[in-house]
Motif scaffolding. Structure first.
Motif, PDB file in Angstrom:
ATOM      1  N   ALA A  43       0.827  -1.218   0.000  1.00 14.34           N
ATOM      2  CA  ALA A  43       0.000   0.000   0.000  1.00 14.34           C
ATOM      3  C   ALA A  43       0.862   1.269   0.000  1.00 14.34           C
ATOM      4  N   LEU A  44       2.187   1.108   0.137  1.00 16.42           N
ATOM      5  CA  LEU A  44       3.061   2.291   0.225  1.00 16.42           C
ATOM      6  C   LEU A  44       3.558   2.721  -1.153  1.00 16.42           C
ATOM      7  N   ASP A  45       3.779   4.017  -1.305  1.00 13.41           N
ATOM      8  CA  ASP A  45       4.414   4.534  -2.524  1.00 13.41           C
ATOM      9  C   ASP A  45       5.926   4.678  -2.339  1.00 13.41           C
ATOM     10  N   ALA A  46       6.331   4.960  -1.115  1.00  7.85           N
ATOM     11  CA  ALA A  46       7.746   5.240  -0.854  1.00  7.85           C
ATOM     12  C   ALA A  46       8.112   4.752   0.541  1.00  7.85           C
ATOM     13  N   LEU A  47       9.403   4.533   0.748  1.00  6.52           N
ATOM     14  CA  LEU A  47       9.871   3.999   2.029  1.00  6.52           C
ATOM     15  C   LEU A  47      11.171   4.695   2.432  1.00  6.52           C
ATOM     16  N   VAL A  48      11.233   5.114   3.696  1.00  4.50           N
ATOM     17  CA  VAL A  48      12.476   5.643   4.266  1.00  4.50           C
ATOM     18  C   VAL A  48      13.055   4.543   5.154  1.00  4.50           C
ATOM     19  N   THR A  49      14.328   4.212   4.965  1.00  7.72           N
ATOM     20  CA  THR A  49      14.868   3.048   5.682  1.00  7.72           C
ATOM     21  C   THR A  49      16.342   3.195   6.028  1.00  7.72           C
ATOM     22  N   PHE A  50      16.751   2.407   7.009  1.00  9.53           N
ATOM     23  CA  PHE A  50      18.174   2.255   7.339  1.00  9.53           C
ATOM     24  C   PHE A  50      18.673   0.958   6.699  1.00  9.53           C
ATOM     25  N   GLU A  51      18.033  -0.171   7.026  1.00 11.29           N
ATOM     26  CA  GLU A  51      18.420  -1.457   6.440  1.00 11.29           C
ATOM     27  C   GLU A  51      17.896  -1.571   5.014  1.00 11.29           C
ATOM     28  N   TYR A  52      18.553  -2.448   4.256  1.00 11.62           N
ATOM     29  CA  TYR A  52      17.975  -2.891   2.995  1.00 11.62           C
ATOM     30  C   TYR A  52      17.462  -4.310   3.183  1.00 11.62           C
ATOM     31  N   GLU A  53      16.244  -4.592   2.740  1.00 11.35           N
ATOM     32  CA  GLU A  53      15.749  -5.976   2.746  1.00 11.35           C
ATOM     33  C   GLU A  53      15.216  -6.312   1.360  1.00 11.35           C
ATOM     34  N   GLU A  54      15.420  -7.578   0.985  1.00 11.76           N
ATOM     35  CA  GLU A  54      15.119  -7.979  -0.391  1.00 11.76           C
ATOM     36  C   GLU A  54      13.652  -7.781  -0.749  1.00 11.76           C
ATOM     37  N   TYR A  55      12.769  -7.927   0.245  1.00  9.51           N
ATOM     38  CA  TYR A  55      11.350  -7.822  -0.091  1.00  9.51           C
ATOM     39  C   TYR A  55      10.929  -6.402  -0.445  1.00  9.51           C
ATOM     40  N   PHE A  56      11.812  -5.428  -0.232  1.00  8.22           N
ATOM     41  CA  PHE A  56      11.507  -4.060  -0.675  1.00  8.22           C
ATOM     42  C   PHE A  56      11.337  -4.013  -2.207  1.00  8.22           C
ATOM     43  N   LEU A  57      12.050  -4.940  -2.888  1.00 10.92           N
ATOM     44  CA  LEU A  57      12.115  -4.886  -4.351  1.00 10.92           C
ATOM     45  C   LEU A  57      10.765  -5.146  -5.007  1.00 10.92           C
ATOM     46  N   ASP A  58       9.969  -6.034  -4.401  1.00 13.37           N
ATOM     47  CA  ASP A  58       8.739  -6.456  -5.076  1.00 13.37           C
ATOM     48  C   ASP A  58       7.489  -5.940  -4.380  1.00 13.37           C
ATOM     49  N   ALA A  59       7.618  -4.806  -3.695  1.00 10.63           N
ATOM     50  CA  ALA A  59       6.477  -4.234  -2.972  1.00 10.63           C
ATOM     51  C   ALA A  59       5.791  -3.121  -3.770  1.00 10.63           C
ATOM     52  N   GLY A  60       6.257  -2.899  -5.004  1.00  5.00           N
ATOM     53  CA  GLY A  60       5.621  -1.871  -5.830  1.00  5.00           C
ATOM     54  C   GLY A  60       5.964  -0.447  -5.402  1.00  5.00           C
ATOM     55  N   LEU A  61       7.076  -0.266  -4.704  1.00 13.56           N
ATOM     56  CA  LEU A  61       7.488   1.081  -4.283  1.00 13.56           C
ATOM     57  C   LEU A  61       7.979   1.891  -5.483  1.00 13.56           C
ATOM     58  N   ASP A  62       7.750   3.198  -5.440  1.00 12.42           N
ATOM     59  CA  ASP A  62       8.313   4.077  -6.473  1.00 12.42           C
ATOM     60  C   ASP A  62       9.668   4.623  -6.051  1.00 12.42           C
ATOM     61  N   TRP A  63       9.856   4.705  -4.728  1.00 13.50           N
ATOM     62  CA  TRP A  63      11.030   5.451  -4.252  1.00 13.50           C
ATOM     63  C   TRP A  63      11.454   4.910  -2.878  1.00 13.50           C
ATOM     64  N   ILE A  64      12.767   4.690  -2.712  1.00 13.44           N
ATOM     65  CA  ILE A  64      13.334   4.338  -1.400  1.00 13.44           C
ATOM     66  C   ILE A  64      14.342   5.425  -1.024  1.00 13.44           C
ATOM     67  N   HIS A  65      14.227   5.927   0.209  1.00 16.01           N
ATOM     68  CA  HIS A  65      15.229   6.879   0.708  1.00 16.01           C
ATOM     69  C   HIS A  65      16.043   6.223   1.820  1.00 16.01           C
ATOM     70  N   SER A  66      17.374   6.223   1.660  1.00 15.37           N
ATOM     71  CA  SER A  66      18.286   5.690   2.680  1.00 15.37           C
ATOM     72  C   SER A  66      18.676   6.793   3.649  1.00 15.37           C
ATOM     73  N   ILE A  67      18.556   6.514   4.944  1.00 19.18           N
ATOM     74  CA  ILE A  67      18.954   7.527   5.933  1.00 19.18           C
ATOM     75  C   ILE A  67      20.471   7.578   6.104  1.00 19.18           C
ATOM     76  N   GLN A  68      21.193   6.750   5.351  1.00 14.43           N
ATOM     77  CA  GLN A  68      22.655   6.823   5.332  1.00 14.43           C
ATOM     78  C   GLN A  68      23.125   7.489   4.036  1.00 14.43           C
ATOM     79  N   ALA A  69      24.328   8.049   4.083  1.00 19.16           N
ATOM     80  CA  ALA A  69      24.978   8.518   2.859  1.00 19.16           C
ATOM     81  C   ALA A  69      25.459   7.317   2.053  1.00 19.16           C
ATOM     82  N   GLY A  70      26.032   6.340   2.742  1.00 15.95           N
ATOM     83  CA  GLY A  70      26.589   5.160   2.083  1.00 15.95           C
ATOM     84  C   GLY A  70      25.457   4.194   1.722  1.00 15.95           C
ATOM     85  N   VAL A  71      25.336   3.872   0.434  1.00 18.25           N
ATOM     86  CA  VAL A  71      24.258   2.987  -0.018  1.00 18.25           C
ATOM     87  C   VAL A  71      24.845   1.721  -0.641  1.00 18.25           C
TER      88      VAL A  71
END
Ligand code: NDP
Ligand code: 7N6
Length: 310
Positions: A43-71
Motif C-alpha cells: 500500500a506504500l508509494d515510498a519507504l524511508v529506511t536504514f536497512e535494505y531488505e530484499e522484499y523491498f524490491l517487489d512491494a511496488g514502491l516508487d522510491w526508497i530513501h536511505s537515511i545513510q549517505a553510504g548505499v
C-alpha cells in the motif's frame, strides 16, 4: 509519481526513533506510517529506511530513501530494473563526522585516550616527554573530498594543519593545499601524519588501504577510517600495526560490524574504536526529514530528485 503514502521502516530506530521522524513529517503531505519487516508494503508509494531488505524490491514502491549517505548495501541494478528510485542522505554529516575525525586526531596528539585508560585504572601517569605533539603544522591527507572529506579538511585546517586530499576529479577544494588523483595515492599519503578515509565503498575503493599503502605511510602516522570498513584491508592493518609500519588507527567502521569480540583491534593502546557512531547526533532525524521533504516537493512539482543514486 504522486506519493500519497510514505513508510518509515522500523530499522531507522538504529539511528533515531521512528516515531519522532514520523512526527517530523506530519505536515509534509503524504500519510506517514511506521512499518516493520512483517508488514505488507504494497500500500506504500515510498519507504524511508536504514536497512535494505530484499522484499523491498517487489512491494511496488516508487522510491526508497536511505537515511545513510553510504548505499553500498543496496542492489542498484535490481532497483533500476524495477524502476525504483533510490536517494541517499549525503550532505548532512560533514560537521559531525568532521568533528569525530578531527577529535580522533586531537586525542592521539594530546593523548586523551591514554589518560582516559589510566583514569579507568585509577592511575596518575604522565605521558613520556615526546609522546604528545602539537597539531599545528602536522599534515593530514583526506581521501575523498565530498561532504565528509570537506568537513574533516576545514576542521583540520582550522587547527593549523597542512591538508592535502584525494579524489577522482582532482579539482581545487577550499582549505586543501593539494588535491591528488587516486593513482597518486601513495604520493598523497607518504608525508601525512594522519590519513583520513572519507570515500564511498565501491569496487575502486575496496581495500584501497592495504600493505603497500601502510608501507608508503610514515611510521609515526595514524589512519582514521570514518568511511566504510572494507575500504581498509583490516588484516593488513593489523599486520602494519604489529610491524610498526604506522603508529595507530582511529576506526569508526569495520569489515564486520559489530566488531567481533575476539578481534585483536580491541585491545591496543594506539587504536581508538568507535561503534559506527561518527555521524550520530540529536539532529539526525531532522536533517533526513529535510531531504525527504524537499524530495516530496520535487515529486509534486515534477522536478528531478536531489541525492538520487538510482
Ligand atoms: P560524497 O559523495 O559527498 O563524497 C564522496 C567523495 O569521495 C567525493 O569527493 C568523491 O569525489 C570521492 N571519491 C569517490 N570515489 C573515489 C575514489 N575511487 N578515489 C578517491 N576518491 C573518491 O559522500 P559523503 O562524504 O557524504 O560520504 C562518503 C562515505 O562516507 C559514504 O559513502 C559512507 O560510506 C561514509 N559515511 C560514513 C559515516 C559514518 O557514520 N561513519 C557517515 C556518513 C558517510 P570524486 O567523485 O571526484 O572521486
Ligand atoms: C548512522 C550511520 C552513513 O553512511 O553510515 C553512515 O551515512 C551513517 C549514523
Amino acid at each position: 509519481p504522486h506519493i500519497s503514502t510514505l513508510g518509515v521502516h522500523e530499522s531507522v530506530d538504529e539511528v533515531f526513533p521512528a516515531a519522532v521522524f514520523r512526527d517530523a513529517l506530519a505536515d509534509a503531505g503524504p500519510s506517514v506510517e511506521i512499518v516493520d519487516s512483517d508488514d505488507d508494503l504494497t500500500a506504500l508509494d515510498a519507504l524511508v529506511t536504514f536497512e535494505y531488505e530484499e522484499y523491498f524490491l517487489d512491494a511496488g514502491l516508487d522510491w526508497i530513501h536511505s537515511i545513510q549517505a553510504g548505499v553500498d548495501r543496496f542492489p542498484f541494478d535490481a532497483l533500476q530494473e524495477r524502476g525504483i528510485a533510490l536517494t541517499n542522505s549525503t550532505g548532512i554529516h560533514g560537521d559531525v563526522v568532521g568533528e569525530t575525525a578531527v577529535g580522533l586526531m586531537l586525542s592521539f596528539a594530546r593523548r586523551l585516550h591514554a589518560h582516559r585508560s589510566n583514569q579507568e585504572r585509577g592511575e596518575w601517569v604522565k605521558p613520556a616527554w615526546d609522546d604528545a605533539f602539537p597539531l599545528r603544522r602536522e599534515s593530514a591527507c583526506v581521501v575523498g573530498l565530498g561532504t565528509l572529506g570537506r568537513g574533516i579538511a576545514t576542521r583540520a585546517s582550522a587547527l593549523g594543519m597542512d591538508v592535502t586530499g584525494v579524489k577522482r576529479t582532482p579539482t581545487p577544494v577550499d582549505g586543501v593545499d593539494e588535491v591528488y588523483p587516486p593513482e597518486d595515492l601513495h604520493d598523497a599519503i607518504a608525508d601525512a601524519r594522519f590519513v583520513a578515509l572519507a570515500v564511498p565503498l565501491t569496487d575502486d575503493t575496496e581495500k584501497m588501504m592495504s600493505t603497500p599503502e601502510f608501507e608508503a605511510m610514515r611510521d609515526d602516522a595514524y589512519v582514521i577510517n570514518v568511511a566504510r570498513g572494507p575500504v581498509v584491508d583490516q588484516s593488513a592493518l593489523v599486520d602494519a600495526l604489529d610491524a610498526s609500519e604506522i603508529s595507530g588507527a582511529g576506526l569508526d567502521v569495520f569489515e564486520t560490524e559489530p566488531l567481533p569480540a575476539d578481534s585483536t583491534l580491541w585491545d591496543r593502546d594506539e587504536v581508538i574504536l568507535t561503534p559506527h557512531a561518527a555521524g550520530f547526533n540529536e539532529e539526525y532525524y531532522e536533517r533526513v526529514a529535510t531531504i525527504v521533504r524537499e524530495n516530496l516537493r520535487r515529486q509534486r512539482e515534477g522536478e528531478s530528485l536531489t541525492n538520487r543514486v538510482v
